[in-house]
Design an enzyme around this catalytic site. Structure first.
Site, short mmCIF file in Angstrom:
data_model
loop_
_atom_site.label_atom_id
_atom_site.label_comp_id
_atom_site.label_asym_id
_atom_site.label_seq_id
_atom_site.Cartn_x
_atom_site.Cartn_y
_atom_site.Cartn_z
N PHE A 101 78.92 -9.10 55.24
CA PHE A 101 78.77 -7.90 56.07
C PHE A 101 77.85 -8.09 57.27
O PHE A 101 77.87 -7.30 58.20
CB PHE A 101 78.24 -6.73 55.21
N LYS B 82 89.95 -12.05 55.01
CA LYS B 82 89.48 -10.87 54.28
C LYS B 82 88.05 -10.60 54.72
O LYS B 82 87.11 -11.25 54.28
CB LYS B 82 89.53 -11.06 52.76
N GLU C 152 84.29 -5.73 52.97
CA GLU C 152 84.76 -4.34 52.81
C GLU C 152 83.74 -3.35 53.38
O GLU C 152 84.06 -2.19 53.62
CB GLU C 152 85.04 -4.04 51.33
N SER D 69 76.84 -14.54 49.78
CA SER D 69 75.65 -14.83 48.98
C SER D 69 75.87 -16.08 48.11
O SER D 69 77.02 -16.44 47.81
CB SER D 69 75.33 -13.63 48.09
N CYS E 54 71.19 -14.77 57.39
CA CYS E 54 71.01 -15.94 56.54
C CYS E 54 69.99 -16.89 57.14
O CYS E 54 69.50 -17.78 56.48
CB CYS E 54 72.34 -16.66 56.33
N GLU F 116 66.36 -13.64 47.51
CA GLU F 116 66.70 -13.42 48.92
C GLU F 116 66.66 -11.90 49.14
O GLU F 116 67.57 -11.19 48.70
CB GLU F 116 68.09 -13.97 49.25
#
Ligand code: NAD
Length: 497
Positions: free
Chosen positions: A152, A176, A179, A229, A284, A386
């Protein structure tokens, strides 16, 4: 609640609205409102997209790379023309500031610029006389149908790390997106269609785990590119490779920023601030732990706390002065606050504390203010997890060796940075630190599109990274041809006459 934005699939050049499946909400995190519903599609939809991509592949593979590149050049121009609209879309569905959203779109666009170089990037090698009268050359060919699954936190950039270079290499693609942020991807796919991309070359499906499982199991898909992740990246790599696919899976991170006693106070405090709190820490490459060495704590920390306490947090979609936005969901904001509380319970000292941040003009936004935790120790929860929010750990240490050792004890290995005036210290750090992307007096050393995004250890699973020439290698297979021409009849070669 205002009208919901559409969230269609893009399959075989058609925009398809799905009904009758479960959905998950897309929020505008600045105000906490639902702006769209993402359909959670399953194996049937993934299969439709794969079949469309497979149908498009033979003709796309035969399309000369210069012609493929011309479409990408047109897409680049369209993205420039729609640059602000796309940045606003990123801000609306993600919550980051418009300046950060422009960076997100810009870094994505740079990957299209890189992919426009496909005709030369695909060039192989050749050698004459590898044996007497025999020549050898290598060419690169596409794999077929390949897929991408994205997180995301960079709605524009991360998908653009994948599909432009994959299709430039002659593959067809099933994407993909997350979402949580599907809308910017949809707009970019519309522009790709407008640029002249043939039907089925790029397909977009929506969903979460079920769609991902279907991608990993689909026999036609040859390669999977994943960013997300670490626990999911590890699984994607394990299952994808067990199913015979090529997989690159970039995972999470804990990035360390070392501050030497000789570091420039102003530049290093700005660098740490940007590294820790840019995109509300949802990066990240976030510099989530600063290790101050010796007296750096006394010089840099007061300045850092001063600038951090002045960061204006707010609804980035309507307040142009907001310097930091909301995090992605209410649950995530609550989790970040909970981790801060746990670290405080373990003895960390909040120098700034974002847990109680409330914005009067946006009372339902998912806000957590910038939080600096001092006297953090390696065993504390914010060092182990994290956090992926606006939380900076400060660990005080006495020397560079111990700081490098602490950084290297992390299971991750994405980024690491040092602020110093000493070439010797910088060299030592670069040589010894166990991370794939290093910054020297740069807090967020995210490489440009023509270098690999080079995570190590639990930050990356696979061999060939995203971006740069490694991505060309990932999305192609080499064919090496060894050639001998006979001159007079079978068995006699020119050189033997
Ligand atoms: P995530 O792992 O929750 O989701 C990433 C993608 O995987 C999404 O498309 C999601 O639908 C899918 N997914 C989620 N759970 C799944 C499951 N159990 N099985 C199969 N698929 C699943 O990640 P996120 O929260 O969207 O993104 C944040 C994470 O991404 C952070 O850890 C961040 O460090 C990482 N990230 C890494 C890089 C990098 O280059 N290393 C870049 C950006 C983000």
């Amino acid at each position: 609640m205002s009208k919901l934005l559409p969230c269609p699939l893009f399959i075989g050049g058609e925009w398809i609205t799905v009904s009758g499946v479960a959905t998950t909400p897309v929020h505008n995190p600045s105000i906490g409102e639902v702006i769209a519903e993402t359909p959670l599609c399953g194996a049937d939809v993934v299969d439709q997209a794969v079949q469309a991509a497979a149908k498009a592949f033979p003709s796309w593979m035969e399309t000369p790379p210069v012609e493929r590149a011309r479409i990408l050049f047109r897409l680049k121009v369209l993205l420039e023309d729609h640059f602000d609209e796309l940045a606003r879309s990123v801000t609306t569905e993600h919550g980051k500031t418009l300046a950060e959203a422009r960076g997100d779109v810009r870094r994505g666009l740079e990957n299209i610029e890189f992919a426009c170089g496909a005709p030369s990037l695909l060039m192989g090698e050749s050698a004459e006389n590898v044996a007497r009268g025999i020549d050898c050359d290598s060419i690169r060919q596409p794999l077929g149908v390949v897929a991408g699954i994205t997180p995301f936190n960079f709605p524009a950039m991360v998908p653009l790390w994948m599909w432009p270079i994959a299709i430039a290499c002659g593959n067809t693609f099933v994407l993909k997106p997350s979402e949580k942020v599907p809308l910017t991807t949809i707009r970019i796919a519309q522009l790709a269609q407008q640029a002249g991309l043939p039907a089925g070359v790029l397909n977009v499906v929506h969903g979460s785990r079920e769609a991902v499982d279907a991608i990993l199991a689909h026999p036609i898909i040859k390669a999977v590119s994943f960013v997300g992740s670490t626990p999911v990246a590890r699984e994607i790599h394990r299952i994808g490779t067990a199913n015979g696919k090529r997989v690159q899976a970039a995972g999470g991170a804990k990035n360390f920023v070392l501050v030497m006693p000789d570091a420039d106070v102003s530049n290093s405090s700005t660098g740490i601030l940007e590294a820790a709190f840019g995109c509300a820490g949802e990066r990240c490459m976030a510099g989530s732990t600063a290790i101050t060495i010796g007296k750096a704590a006394d010089t840099v920390l007061p300045k850092l706390v001063d600038v951090v306490s002045k960061i204006k947090v707010g609804p980035t979609d309507r307040d142009a002065e907001a310097q930091m936005g909301a995090v992605i969901t209410r649950q995530h904001a609550d989790r970040v606050c909970e981790l801060i509380s746990q670290a405080a319970g373990q003895g960390a000292k909040p120098l700034t504390d974002g847990r109680a941040t409330r914005i009067a003009s946006a009372p339902n936004g998912f806000f957590v203010g910038p939080t600096v935790l001092d006297h953090v120790r390696p065993e504390m929860v914010t060092m182990k997890e994290e956090v992926f929010g606006p939380v900076l750990n400060v660990v005080r240490m006495d020397d560079l060796d111990a700081a490098i050792e602490l950084a290297n004890s992390s299971p991750y290995g994405n980024g690491a940075a040092i602020f110093t005036r000493s070439g010797k210290a910088a060299r030592e750090f670069r040589h010894r630190v166990q991370a794939g992307m290093v910054g020297i007096n740069i807090g967020v050393p995210a490489p440009m599109a023509f270098f690999p995004f080079s995570g190590w250890h639990a930050s990356f699973f696979g061999d060939l990274h995203l971006q740069g020439r490694e991505s060309v290698a990932f999305f192609t297979q080499q064919k090496v041809t060894t050639t001998r021409w006979f001159s007079y009849g079978e068995g006699t070669i020119w050189a033997d006459r």
